[in-house]
Structure formats: structure tokens, C-alpha cells
Design an enzyme around this catalytic site. Structure first.
Site, PDB file in Angstrom:
ATOM      1  N   LEU A  56       0.850  -1.187   0.000  1.00 61.43           N
ATOM      2  CA  LEU A  56       0.000   0.000   0.000  1.00 61.43           C
ATOM      3  C   LEU A  56       0.885   1.236   0.000  1.00 61.43           C
ATOM      4  O   LEU A  56       1.874   1.297   0.738  1.00 61.43           O
ATOM      5  CB  LEU A  56      -0.902   0.027   1.244  1.00 61.43           C
ATOM      6  N   ASP A  57       0.542   2.228  -0.823  1.00 62.08           N
ATOM      7  CA  ASP A  57       1.259   3.499  -0.805  1.00 62.08           C
ATOM      8  C   ASP A  57       1.140   4.123   0.579  1.00 62.08           C
ATOM      9  O   ASP A  57       0.158   3.883   1.298  1.00 62.08           O
ATOM     10  CB  ASP A  57       0.691   4.455  -1.855  1.00 62.08           C
ATOM     11  N   PRO A  58       2.113   4.957   0.982  1.00 63.46           N
ATOM     12  CA  PRO A  58       2.082   5.550   2.327  1.00 63.46           C
ATOM     13  C   PRO A  58       0.775   6.254   2.681  1.00 63.46           C
ATOM     14  O   PRO A  58       0.311   6.155   3.822  1.00 63.46           O
ATOM     15  CB  PRO A  58       3.259   6.534   2.295  1.00 63.46           C
ATOM     16  N   ALA A  59       0.165   6.954   1.723  1.00 71.26           N
ATOM     17  CA  ALA A  59      -1.057   7.713   2.024  1.00 71.26           C
ATOM     18  C   ALA A  59      -2.299   6.829   2.132  1.00 71.26           C
ATOM     19  O   ALA A  59      -3.326   7.258   2.659  1.00 71.26           O
ATOM     20  CB  ALA A  59      -1.281   8.778   0.956  1.00 71.26           C
ATOM     21  N   VAL A  60      -2.210   5.600   1.644  1.00 68.16           N
ATOM     22  CA  VAL A  60      -3.372   4.701   1.615  1.00 68.16           C
ATOM     23  C   VAL A  60      -3.511   3.982   2.956  1.00 68.16           C
ATOM     24  O   VAL A  60      -2.527   3.548   3.554  1.00 68.16           O
ATOM     25  CB  VAL A  60      -3.238   3.674   0.475  1.00 68.16           C
TER      26      VAL A  60
END
Length: 314
Positions: A40-44
Site C-alpha cells: 500500500l502506498d504511504p497515504a493509503v
């Protein structure tokens, strides 16, 4: 003390990488053999399955789609296709109804061709695309086939230009690309404003727990529960070893006769058993207590052939 074996499903908070979560759990359990499935991307935020101990050897046998809830912001495009990037173009979104949007979304349901974001982990001649993009290099990515099983419009805000959508898709789908392409189809551009994963393979939100806080010491009662891996592999057929002799043979890496024991094969709904079983189809091998002993396949001689053996001997 028995080594932990199974999965911890973390509700990943925003701002941390998937690897940050793995490192935290390594400190919690005091072991190195921990790995995640489905970055998962950091913001997700949302469902992040993390394999503990020897369960890391099961990661490649996970199957299933992924599901997300996200907000698509219309009226702008960014260089990353999400809100972390720079806005490269702005355009007012049109006066449009929820029915109009639903009609347009039909173009993105089923099997589609999707071009990954330039800021992605796709390899281009041995180098990640995002590294090339950071250096300002110009390149084009080849669209790939993905499957959108479900794309529902939950709500539409004309004032904010925001679409709230529910997506179920194949592994490898970029929701950022989906947001970008939906914005292009509407005619005003768009990017992914926020995203939460609600399902990964057979892991769902109800399985997830909060990531333990940073600490120098984690008492046993503060450690997250390690879930039995069996429940996440119901897509596989299973075969039960019933005698100690069979289990010793299995742990020694030897084949187990199958032809006279077909009744012990429990077939998943994804498979069919006929006169000729599909060779090399993965099978979950269990003991009488329903504990996973490993992964096998059927070879040409109709024997259970070990592929992954836990607690191997010899």
C-alpha cells in the site's frame, strides 16, 4: 515456546509504508521472518496482510481480488495521479448528474486496458518507473489488462467535484490510474484524493487490527493475535494426512500415494475432480487437527508431491 505462525492483518495508518508496518511487527514478535502481501502506498489506509514466521512461504499461494473505497477529485490532474503530486492541469468540472456518471463508469467495468502511473514500481529496462520520473526522464508505459469486477458510485458532490467510489478489482490494478482515466472520460481531468483498502485476497476489514505503537518492549498480552492461515486458503483443495507414518514421509519430502485415498481430498469450489485431476494444481496438506503441514501438487503418477514442507526433517 512455539514460534508464531499465521497472519496478522494490520489496518495500515496513513503516513507509513507497508515495510514500516513489517518492521514494527518484527520488533513486536522478536523475529525477522515477517513479510507483507500487497503493498500500500504511504497515504493509503486499510487492510494489509502480514505473514508471520513460516507463513511467509504461503504468500505466493494467496489468491483473490482486492477492494477499495476512494475519493476521486475532478477538475485537475497531477503528475502522480494522486494528491501527493504536483497539479499539472486544472479545468472546471461540468454540471453532471449521478446517472450521467454511472453511465460513463460502464466504460471501466470488466476487463480493461490500463496504463500504470509514471510514478509506479513498473520496471523499464531494469529500472523502476518512479526513479526515472523523479529524474525528469520522459517515457511511456504500456497499458496492461486488468479486471474491474465492481465499480459503484456511492455518492457525487457537484459542489466539491468529488466522486466516492467502491471498487473490486484484480491484483495489479492501479486505482490512481482509474481515477485519472475517469476524470479524462468526464472531460475535466481527475486524481485520487484518498483511498482505503477494504479487502485483499481473502483478508477483510473485520480481520484487521490497529498497528501496535512504537515501544522498546511488548508484553505478550499487547501482541496482536496471529490468525490461523487455514481460513485464508479456502480457494485451495486440501488433503488430510491421517497416520504418523504419512506425516513422517511428508516431513521427509517424500511423495504420498493418492490414488487409493481420493476420498480424503476436500475440493475447493474453485476446482473440479474428474477422472483426470489437473496436474500441478496446488493442494493444502493438513493433519487431523486441521493444521497446515505444507503445500503439494499431484504429479503424473497420481501422488501427492511436496512443494512447501513445514517442520521438514532429514
Amino acid at each position: 515456546m512455539e514460534k508464531p505462525f499465521g497472519f496478522v492483518v494490520i489496518d495500515k495508518p496513513s503516513g507509513l509504508t507497508s515495510h514500516d508496518c513489517v518492521n514494527r511487527l518484527r520488533k513486536v514478535f522478536g523475529i525477522r521472518k515477517i513479510g507483507h502481501s500487497g503493498t500500500l502506498d504511504p497515504a493509503v489506509t486499510g487492510v494489509l496482510p502480514i505473514a508471520i514466521g513460516d507463513a511467509t512461504r504461503l504468500i505466493s499461494y494467496l489468491q483473490g481480488s482486492k477492494a477499495y473505497t476512494g475519493i476521486i477529485q475532478l477538475g485537475a490532474t497531477t503528475n502522480t495521479d494522486d494528491m501527493q503530486g504536483e497539479i499539472i492541469e486544472s479545468k472546471a468540472w461540468p454540471l453532471i448528474t449521478q446517472n450521467d456518471i454511472n453511465y460513463l463508469l460502464e466504460n471501466f467495468r470488466g476487463e480493461i486496458l490500463q496504463k500504470p502511473p509514471i510514478f509506479s514500481s513498473v520496471h523499464i529496462k531494469g529500472e523502476r518507473a518512479y526513479k526515472k520520473a523523479r529524474k525528469g526522464e520522459k517515457f511511456d508505459l504500456i497499458p496492461k489488462k486488468v479486471t474491474i469486477n465492481k465499480l459503484n458510485l456511492i455518492s457525487w458532490s457537484q459542489n466539491k467535484g468529488e466522486l466516492l467510489v467502491d471498487v473490486d478489482c484484480s491484483t495489479g490494478t492501479y486505482i490512481r490510474s482509474l481515477a485519472r482515466d475517469i476524470g479524462d472520460k468526464i472531460g475535466c481531468g481527475g486524481y485520487l484524493k484518498s483511498l482505503r483498502r477494504t479487502k485483499a485476497y481473502n483478508f477483510i476489514e473485520n480481520h484487521s487490527v490497529k498497528l501496535p505503537e512504537k515501544s522498546d518492549f511488548y508484553p505478550e498480552e499487547d501482541k496482536p493475535k496471529v490468525l490461523n492461515p487455514n481460513i485464508f486458503f479456502k480457494h485451495l483443495s486440501s488433503f488430510e494426512l491421517i497416520s504418523e507414518e504419512e506425516i513422517i514421509s511428508w516431513r521427509s519430502g517424500r511423495k504420498i500415494s493418492f490414488q487409493n485415498n481420493i476420498k480424503r481430498l476436500k475440493v475447493s469450489k474453485n476446482n473440479e475432480v474428474e477422472d483426470s485431476f489437473i496436474h500441478n494444481n496446488n493442494i493444502l496438506v493438513l493433519n487431523k487437527e486441521n493444521k497446515i503441514l505444507g503445500i503439494a501438487c499431484l504429479d503424473e503418477s497420481f501422488a501427492i508431491k511436496p512443494k512447501v514442507v513445514f517442520n521438514a526433517i532429514g
